[in-house]
Structures are given as C-alpha cells and as structure tokens.
Design a protein around this motif. Structure first.
Motif, PDB file in Angstrom:
ATOM      1  N   UNK A 194       0.817  -1.215   0.000  1.00  0.00           N
ATOM      2  CA  UNK A 194       0.000   0.000   0.000  1.00  0.00           C
ATOM      3  C   UNK A 194       0.853   1.269   0.000  1.00  0.00           C
ATOM      4  N   UNK A 195       2.130   1.169  -0.271  1.00  0.00           N
ATOM      5  CA  UNK A 195       3.027   2.322  -0.185  1.00  0.00           C
ATOM      6  C   UNK A 195       3.804   2.498  -1.485  1.00  0.00           C
ATOM      7  N   UNK A 196       4.440   3.664  -1.626  1.00  0.00           N
ATOM      8  CA  UNK A 196       5.171   3.968  -2.854  1.00  0.00           C
ATOM      9  C   UNK A 196       6.334   3.017  -3.101  1.00  0.00           C
ATOM     10  N   UNK A 197       6.874   2.419  -2.032  1.00  0.00           N
ATOM     11  CA  UNK A 197       8.026   1.535  -2.200  1.00  0.00           C
ATOM     12  C   UNK A 197       7.629   0.058  -2.278  1.00  0.00           C
ATOM     13  N   UNK A 198       6.401  -0.229  -2.670  1.00  0.00           N
ATOM     14  CA  UNK A 198       5.958  -1.615  -2.798  1.00  0.00           C
ATOM     15  C   UNK A 198       6.894  -2.380  -3.736  1.00  0.00           C
ATOM     16  N   UNK A 199       7.353  -3.563  -3.274  1.00  0.00           N
ATOM     17  CA  UNK A 199       8.311  -4.314  -4.085  1.00  0.00           C
ATOM     18  C   UNK A 199       8.335  -5.779  -3.687  1.00  0.00           C
ATOM     19  N   UNK A 200       8.888  -6.592  -4.580  1.00  0.00           N
ATOM     20  CA  UNK A 200       9.036  -8.032  -4.368  1.00  0.00           C
ATOM     21  C   UNK A 200      10.479  -8.415  -4.644  1.00  0.00           C
ATOM     22  N   UNK A 201      11.044  -9.258  -3.780  1.00  0.00           N
ATOM     23  CA  UNK A 201      12.372  -9.825  -4.004  1.00  0.00           C
ATOM     24  C   UNK A 201      12.193 -11.035  -4.909  1.00  0.00           C
ATOM     25  N   UNK A 202      12.557 -10.894  -6.172  1.00  0.00           N
ATOM     26  CA  UNK A 202      12.198 -11.911  -7.159  1.00  0.00           C
ATOM     27  C   UNK A 202      12.898 -13.243  -6.913  1.00  0.00           C
ATOM     28  N   UNK A 203      14.108 -13.227  -6.349  1.00  0.00           N
ATOM     29  CA  UNK A 203      14.836 -14.470  -6.135  1.00  0.00           C
ATOM     30  C   UNK A 203      14.127 -15.394  -5.146  1.00  0.00           C
TER      31      UNK A 203
END
Length: 376
Positions: A349-358
C-alpha cells in the motif's frame, strides 16, 4: 520453478490494474488471472459475480485444501504511470506487485508443479482490500469444506509467515441532539457535538476495560499481537458556525487479539449512553473480521517449518500482525489457517511496494510441499 516464466506472469498481472472500487477494472483483471490459471493448470475458472464484483474459483475433485488470494488492489487506475512495472537489481515493482499479485503467480506455479491438483480449491476474490463485503460468505463456505487454508497474502518482514492476525470491528457513533441558534437562544438546543466529545472519552476507555479482562493481555504463544485497541478516527458535527449541532458522528476502528475481546468491545460499544439531556445515541457497525488466533495456525506452521527444512530452505519464522485478511474469515469458519505464504518484499500500500524476485521460486516450492503434505 521457472523464474523467468513467473516474472512474465507477474508483469502480465501488474499491468492490468485492478482498483477495488472500479468493478470494470476488477472484471478485466479477473480475465487475465483466469487466463493464467488456465494456462498453468489446464482448467477453466468458475467466474462468480456478486454485487458487480468478479471472483474466481477452481475446484479439483473434493476439496480438502483451500488456496486463498485476491486480485484487487488499493491502487487507483492510472497508478502505473507513476509506478510502472519494472524488474531491476532483483527487485520487482509496480502497483499491487507485493499485495498480492506475486502471491497469485507463486500459487499457480506451485499447483502446476504437483502431479495433480486433486483435492484443492482455489478462490481468488475481487474485494478483499475493501473488507470483502461481497466475498465473505464465499470464503467462509469454501473454508468449511476444507481441512486447511493457505493464504497467499504477502509475507511479513523478512519472509515471516503470519501465524496470527487481529480481528477488526468498525463502528459509527451518532449523537442526535436538537438544533438552535447559537447566538439568540442556545439554551433551546441540545448540543450533539458536546455529547460526542463525552462519547469520545468513553470510547477511548473501552480498550483498558477489555485488556484488563484478558488473561494474557492479548499475548500468544509465539510473540504478541498486542492488546486490543479502540481508536476514534473520523469525526464531524454541525452544519453552520452559528447553529447548535443537531447531529454529530464518530468512526471507531477496533483491533482485537481474541474473539472474547471482540465480543466484549461490542458489548461496551452498545452500552454507551448519552450524558447530555435532550440527546440520544445511535451505534451502528460491529465486528467485520474475527481474529486469526494462534491456535488456528499452530499445526500448519509446524508443518511448514518441516517442509521448508526438507526443501533446504531457510528456517521459517512466524509473527502476529495487526492487519486483517480473508484468512481471518477462514479461521473464524473453523478451518486451520496459515497466512503470509505469498511474496517476500515490502511496502504494501506504499510507494516503495516491491518483491524480491529471487525468493519467488522457493516460496512456490514451499506452498507445493505444504499442499502435498496436507493432502497426504
């Protein structure tokens, strides 16, 4: 697990925006999700539209395991312009990538890795982010038929699984008074705003009453969910600056670690009484999601730790969190539930939403192992 294929699927989902409030966008998103399911599983989804919201379900044989997720997001249409889909430095970004489109991708790939999905029900809803108003009954119905529910919501910090969640309740306190001219004859009025001020103080004291009565203060065997919280939030009163307010309203957010605490809060909220003559109170709302208590997840969490060890994955940790999910409903329906099996990353829900793909292939393998072990 094929990471490149997983990233291709993830990008396809992220660029199809699915803001909860836009039912047409959610319907378009459902088409993409259904297409991925068909491509990976060779089976077409059952499309269920309730109140204009599109949900998807796959049922393989007689279900014993429920896989639960949602494809709606909190991001308004057009958010891709400022937060485009990207993969750089091992990090995937884009609206909804962490909460929870990566979890859906991991789920499909986990199922595709099994010899057969027999015994599994997959339910992907379209309104989780707004409290599941149209899908709650569907979630509970699906959970009652199963012996285990695995929720593909994003993980907690560091990839921790979510072994407990606070329950939620939402209330509105309306103070009804009597309007009058504030300058000419204020005594004829009954000030709803002042009445509401008394009620705000009363509401803030409810949490202490509830927590004093909880045997362990809301603590669980694995960490702490913390105590119940009862928080006044949005409030308003009156119509013009020279009129005694005839109506005032207050929104109240409640988070509770146990079902007993949720019931006690409800009793105390409904026992609020007016303090000023000529006013009356109206209390609306109530419990939304029951708590996911540790007892509901303990067995599945132990199983997950064993599966992770057998796969050579890093040891799993589990935490309790204040936010709610549809896993609260499955636990409330009596189905053992393990949550947070989705993506590793952050910034929901934030601007830095991210996923560690590894981490995606390992999480998919963990889910596949859990399904296999649960089905025996």
């Amino acid at each position: 697990m094929d990471l490149d294929a997983m990233l291709g699927d993830l990008g396809e989902l992220v660029v199809r925006e699915s803001f909860s409030a836009d039912h047409r966008a959610v319907a378009r998103s459902a088409e993409v999700v259904a297409g991925q399911g068909y491509r990976r599983l060779g089976s077409r989804a059952e499309t269920i539209v309730i109140g204009g919201v599109t949900h998807l379900r796959w049922t393989f044989g007689t279900p014993r395991v429920l896989l639960l997720g949602h494809h709606d997001t909190v991001w308004p249409i057009g958010s891709l312009l400022d937060r485009p889909w990207s993969v750089s430095g091992g990090i995937a970004r884009g609206p909804g990538v962490f909460d929870m489109k990566a979890g859906l991708v991991q789920m499909f790939h986990a199922l595709a890795a099994l010899p057969s999905p027999e015994g599994v029900c997959v339910l992907i809803t379209g309104d989780e982010e707004v409290g599941s108003p149209t899908s709650r009954a569907l979630v509970e119905e699906s959970a009652r038929a199963c012996a285990a529910a695995f929720v593909l919501e994003a993980s907690a910090e560091g990839g921790a699984l979510k072994i407990a969640r606070k329950g939620t309740s939402m209330y509105e306190v309306l103070a009804h008074g009597r309007g009058a001219h504030a300058g000419l004859d204020p005594g004829r009025g009954a000030n709803a705003g002042v009445e509401l001020a008394h009620q705000i103080l009363a509401v803030t004291g409810i949490a202490d009453q509830v927590n004093d009565g909880e045997a362990d203060g809301g603590r669980t065997a694995h960490g702490s969910l913390g105590p119940a919280t009862v928080t006044p939030t949005v409030l308003s009163a009156g119509t013009t600056a020279n009129t005694v307010p005839a109506l005032a309203r207050l929104a109240v957010d409640v988070r509770v670690p146990t079902l007993s605490a949720q019931r006690r809060v409800d009793e105390l909220m409904r026992a609020l009484s007016p303090r000023i003559g000529g006013t009356r109170l109206e209390i609306t709302g109530g419990p939304n999601r029951p708590p996911l208590e540790h007892a509901s997840s303990a067995g599945l969490f132990a199983l997950a730790r064993k599966v992770a060890a057998d796969l050579g994955l890093a040891p799993l940790s589990g935490v309790g969190v204040g936010g709610a999910s549809d896993g609260n409903f499955t636990a409330g329906a009596g189905c053992p539930t393990l949550d947070g099996l989705g993506a590793v990353g952050g910034g929901a829900h934030a601007d830095d939403e991210h996923v560690v793909v590894a981490e995606m292939p390992g999480r998919a393998a963990l889910l596949a192992g859990l399904i296999r072990a649960s089905l025996g």
